[in-house]
Design a protein around this motif. Sequence first.
Motif, PDB file in Angstrom:
ATOM      1  N   PRO A   7       0.842  -1.199   0.000  1.00 17.42           N
ATOM      2  CA  PRO A   7       0.000   0.000   0.000  1.00 17.42           C
ATOM      3  C   PRO A   7       0.875   1.246   0.000  1.00 17.42           C
ATOM      4  O   PRO A   7       1.950   1.262   0.575  1.00 17.42           O
ATOM      5  CB  PRO A   7      -0.789  -0.115   1.298  1.00 17.42           C
ATOM      6  N   THR A   8       0.414   2.277  -0.670  1.00 20.82           N
ATOM      7  CA  THR A   8       1.174   3.527  -0.712  1.00 20.82           C
ATOM      8  C   THR A   8       0.604   4.558   0.247  1.00 20.82           C
ATOM      9  O   THR A   8       0.980   5.710   0.212  1.00 20.82           O
ATOM     10  CB  THR A   8       1.179   4.105  -2.144  1.00 20.82           C
ATOM     11  N   LEU A  19       9.621  14.283  -6.633  1.00 20.06           N
ATOM     12  CA  LEU A  19      10.558  14.780  -7.631  1.00 20.06           C
ATOM     13  C   LEU A  19       9.888  14.959  -8.988  1.00 20.06           C
ATOM     14  O   LEU A  19      10.243  15.857  -9.749  1.00 20.06           O
ATOM     15  CB  LEU A  19      11.731  13.811  -7.760  1.00 20.06           C
ATOM     16  N   LYS A  20       8.925  14.111  -9.291  1.00 17.72           N
ATOM     17  CA  LYS A  20       8.239  14.163 -10.581  1.00 17.72           C
ATOM     18  C   LYS A  20       7.360  15.412 -10.699  1.00 17.72           C
ATOM     19  O   LYS A  20       7.383  16.097 -11.712  1.00 17.72           O
ATOM     20  CB  LYS A  20       7.387  12.915 -10.755  1.00 17.72           C
ATOM     21  N   HIS A  21       6.604  15.692  -9.653  1.00 10.52           N
ATOM     22  CA  HIS A  21       5.681  16.826  -9.679  1.00 10.52           C
ATOM     23  C   HIS A  21       6.239  18.078  -8.994  1.00 10.52           C
ATOM     24  O   HIS A  21       5.618  19.133  -9.039  1.00 10.52           O
ATOM     25  CB  HIS A  21       4.354  16.433  -9.013  1.00 10.52           C
ATOM     26  N   GLN A  22       7.374  17.929  -8.317  1.00 10.43           N
ATOM     27  CA  GLN A  22       8.030  19.017  -7.587  1.00 10.43           C
ATOM     28  C   GLN A  22       7.074  19.659  -6.592  1.00 10.43           C
ATOM     29  O   GLN A  22       6.942  20.882  -6.514  1.00 10.43           O
ATOM     30  CB  GLN A  22       8.607  20.055  -8.551  1.00 10.43           C
ATOM     31  N   ALA A  32       7.901   5.370  -4.881  1.00  7.62           N
ATOM     32  CA  ALA A  32       9.088   5.621  -4.054  1.00  7.62           C
ATOM     33  C   ALA A  32      10.262   6.167  -4.859  1.00  7.62           C
ATOM     34  O   ALA A  32      11.020   7.007  -4.369  1.00  7.62           O
ATOM     35  CB  ALA A  32       9.497   4.348  -3.323  1.00  7.62           C
ATOM     36  N   ALA A  33      10.428   5.724  -6.092  1.00  9.06           N
ATOM     37  CA  ALA A  33      11.547   6.188  -6.916  1.00  9.06           C
ATOM     38  C   ALA A  33      11.423   7.665  -7.282  1.00  9.06           C
ATOM     39  O   ALA A  33      12.405   8.289  -7.693  1.00  9.06           O
ATOM     40  CB  ALA A  33      11.643   5.353  -8.183  1.00  9.06           C
TER      41      ALA A  33
END
Length: 80
Positions: A7-8, A19-22, A32-33
Amino acid sequence: MALFKRPTVGKPGEWYYCLKHQTVEEGPECRAADRFGPYGTREEAAHAMETARERNQEWDTDPKWHDADAGKGKGAAEGE
């Protein structure tokens, strides 16, 4: 579908920097990555990139990682 999908859903009060969406997110919303954390406060998560830059600078200038024999090959330090 994965049999053992983790589960997240995070705990309330766990903050992450995506990091993707800042953006800062409470609980892990992205994989997690793509995130740093968890952080104890929203403020700490908001400064995640600054903290990473400072740590990278410290590691880049740490004398423990820059020996006098660096770059001479494995045998140079052993007297070969």
